[in-house]
Design an enzyme around this catalytic site. Structure first.
Site, PDB file in Angstrom:
ATOM      1  N   ASP A 187      -2.307  28.015  42.640  1.00 43.62           N
ATOM      2  CA  ASP A 187      -2.729  28.766  41.817  1.00 43.62           C
ATOM      3  C   ASP A 187      -4.058  28.151  41.030  1.00 43.62           C
ATOM      4  OD1 ASP A 187      -3.545  30.580  39.587  1.00 43.62           O
ATOM      5  OD2 ASP A 187      -1.314  30.687  38.479  1.00 43.62           O
ATOM      6  N   ASP A 218      -6.435  34.651  43.314  1.00 43.94           N
ATOM      7  CA  ASP A 218      -6.626  33.287  43.119  1.00 43.94           C
ATOM      8  C   ASP A 218      -5.256  32.423  43.122  1.00 43.94           C
ATOM      9  OD1 ASP A 218      -5.108  34.079  40.684  1.00 43.94           O
ATOM     10  OD2 ASP A 218      -6.150  32.653  39.564  1.00 43.94           O
ATOM     11  N   GLU A 219      -4.219  33.078  44.045  1.00 48.63           N
ATOM     12  CA  GLU A 219      -2.905  32.688  43.991  1.00 48.63           C
ATOM     13  C   GLU A 219      -2.562  32.811  45.625  1.00 48.63           C
ATOM     14  OE1 GLU A 219       0.354  34.340  41.793  1.00 48.63           O
ATOM     15  OE2 GLU A 219      -0.910  34.615  40.411  1.00 48.63           O
TER      16      GLU A 219
HETATM   17 MG    MG Z   1      -4.793  31.424  38.308  1.00 51.02          MG
END
Ligand code: MG
Length: 406
Positions: free
Chosen positions: A9, A105-106
């Site tokens: 993340d 974003d993960e």
């Molecule tokens: Mg994040």
């Protein structure tokens, strides 16, 4: 066979990307979101320096300004974040092809077969973090565990720039002393209710009889919460290619002139599209209405959403903008369809106008989807589509040719 799942993340993703683009911002309280003078806009991402002032994602910009008057406020540039996300995905692919992007974003990676290439998983995690930092100048946090849920929780509690590995078999012991708020599905409201019942820690969820939890969150919710508290989660990485668009259409058995009959069918098709969209972990930025008239002329009308969404409510709002355009031509309708495009991975950092309301909707849709997974799409219909009797629409099953074929 027991697997090892790595959850990665990016830390304060939008703010970190902005800082990488403009290093002058480094170390400053940076707040990314909305447009400065729009009273309704909210914080999409805040640097850790800004978080020290109490600024959080989804907080109204106006409130962030009060908390952090010396903060630097900049609007989102979504295209840029998508590009960085794709480059990060390419870095992750150097370790294993078994990747599932969970949002912009993960990602979850099944590293079971790759660990030996790096001697151990700590070295593998360090390699990824270093690559991303070198190439994109942003930091990431990594959690590794037996399944996606525990790996994500591990990452969440060691942010930013962290690394935490939970051995297989230790899930329950790891979660027990943590706050109930770490469990998936426990938002601020549920957490408050649980705490009202004296349930502060995950351990206490296990000690609470399931019917008591069911009173609060329904039997499905209670079951899920119990499983989560025990550290049970999926270790399946779905590597499917992201579709370009999702669409459903249907042909009427007799050409239809009455839009009061056409609209509910259209709403139903939209709900089916939205269901597929969410099952893929996606959101849409563009809704297109397709109308084929009785003379075989086909028209499409497109509406771009202010923010990508996977919620029926947002898609139905878009449709309400489009329907008058389809109606404008006073001709019988032979076929109608809905198409969702500009698909992106679900972005929980997105601006949400009314966080609480949207959260509630998301929860509702998740339980609606859970029921549909078990019993089929037609088992649950939302208000707008309830009156689809009469013309051709049946349950969500797709049929070749005339009915709601793709
Ligand atoms: Mg994040």
């Amino acid at each position: 066979m027991s697997r090892r799942i790595l959850h990665i993340d990016m830390d304060a993703f939008f703010a970190s990307v902005e800082t990488a683009l403009n290093p002058v911002l480094r170390g400053k309280p940076l707040i990314v979101g909305g447009s400065a003078d729009d009273a309704r806009s909210v914080v999409s991402s805040a640097s850790y320096e800004a978080r020290r002032y109490g600024v959080r994602s989804a907080m109204p910009i106006a409130q962030a300004r009060r908390l952090c008057p010396e903060g630097i406020f900049i609007p989102c540039s979504h295209g840029v974040y998508g590009e960085v996300s794709r480059r990060i995905e390419a870095i992750l692919e150097t370790v294993t092809p078994c990747i599932q992007m969970a949002s912009i974003d993960e990602a979850n990676l099944d590293i079971t077969g790759s660990i030996h290439l790096f001697n151990n998983e700590a070295a593998l995690a360090a390699h990824l973090k270093k690559r991303i930092e070198e190439r994109e100048h942003i930091t990431a946090t990594v959690g590794i565990a037996a399944n996606k849920m525990v790996a994500k929780i591990a990452a969440n509690i060691c942010k930013p720039d962290g690394y935490l590995s939970i051995d297989n078999g230790m899930e329950r012991a790891f979660l027990a002393p943590l706050s109930v708020g770490v469990l998936p599905g426990v938002g601020p409201n549920t957490r408050e209710s649980l705490e009202g019942m004296g349930i502060m820690m995950v351990r206490q969820v296990l000690e609470t009889p399931e019917p008591m939890l069911a009173n609060l969150m329904g039997s499905h919710g209670a079951r899920c919460l119990k499983d989560a508290a025990m550290g049970m989660g999926s270790d399946i990485i779905e590597t499917r290619q992201k579709p370009k668009s999702i669409s459903r259409e249907t042909t009427f058995s007799t050409d239809e002139l009455d839009w009061a009959k056409i609209e509910p069918v259209l709403f139903r098709l939209t709900e089916q599209c939205a269901y597929s969209l969410r099952s893929e972990g996606l959101e849409t930025g563009r809704v297109t209405l397709k109308v084929r008239y009785s003379d075989f002329q086909t028209k499409t009308f497109t509406f771009s959403l202010p923010e990508p969404s996977g919620l029926d409510s947002a898609l139905l709002r878009a449709l309400r903008e489009l329907i008058p355009k389809g109606k404008a031509r006073r001709a019988r309708v032979r076929l109608i369809g809905v198409n969702l495009s500009a698909l992106s991975y679900s972005q929980h950092q997105m601006e949400l106008f009314d966080r609480e309301r949207e959260e509630k909707w998301e929860r509702t849709m998740r339980s609606v989807d859970a029921v549909r997974d078990k019993l089929g799409f037609g088992s649950v219909g939302l208000g707008s589509a309830l009156c689809t009797n009469g013309n051709d629409m049946r349950s969500g099953r797709r049929k070749k040719g005339t009915d709601c074929g793709k």
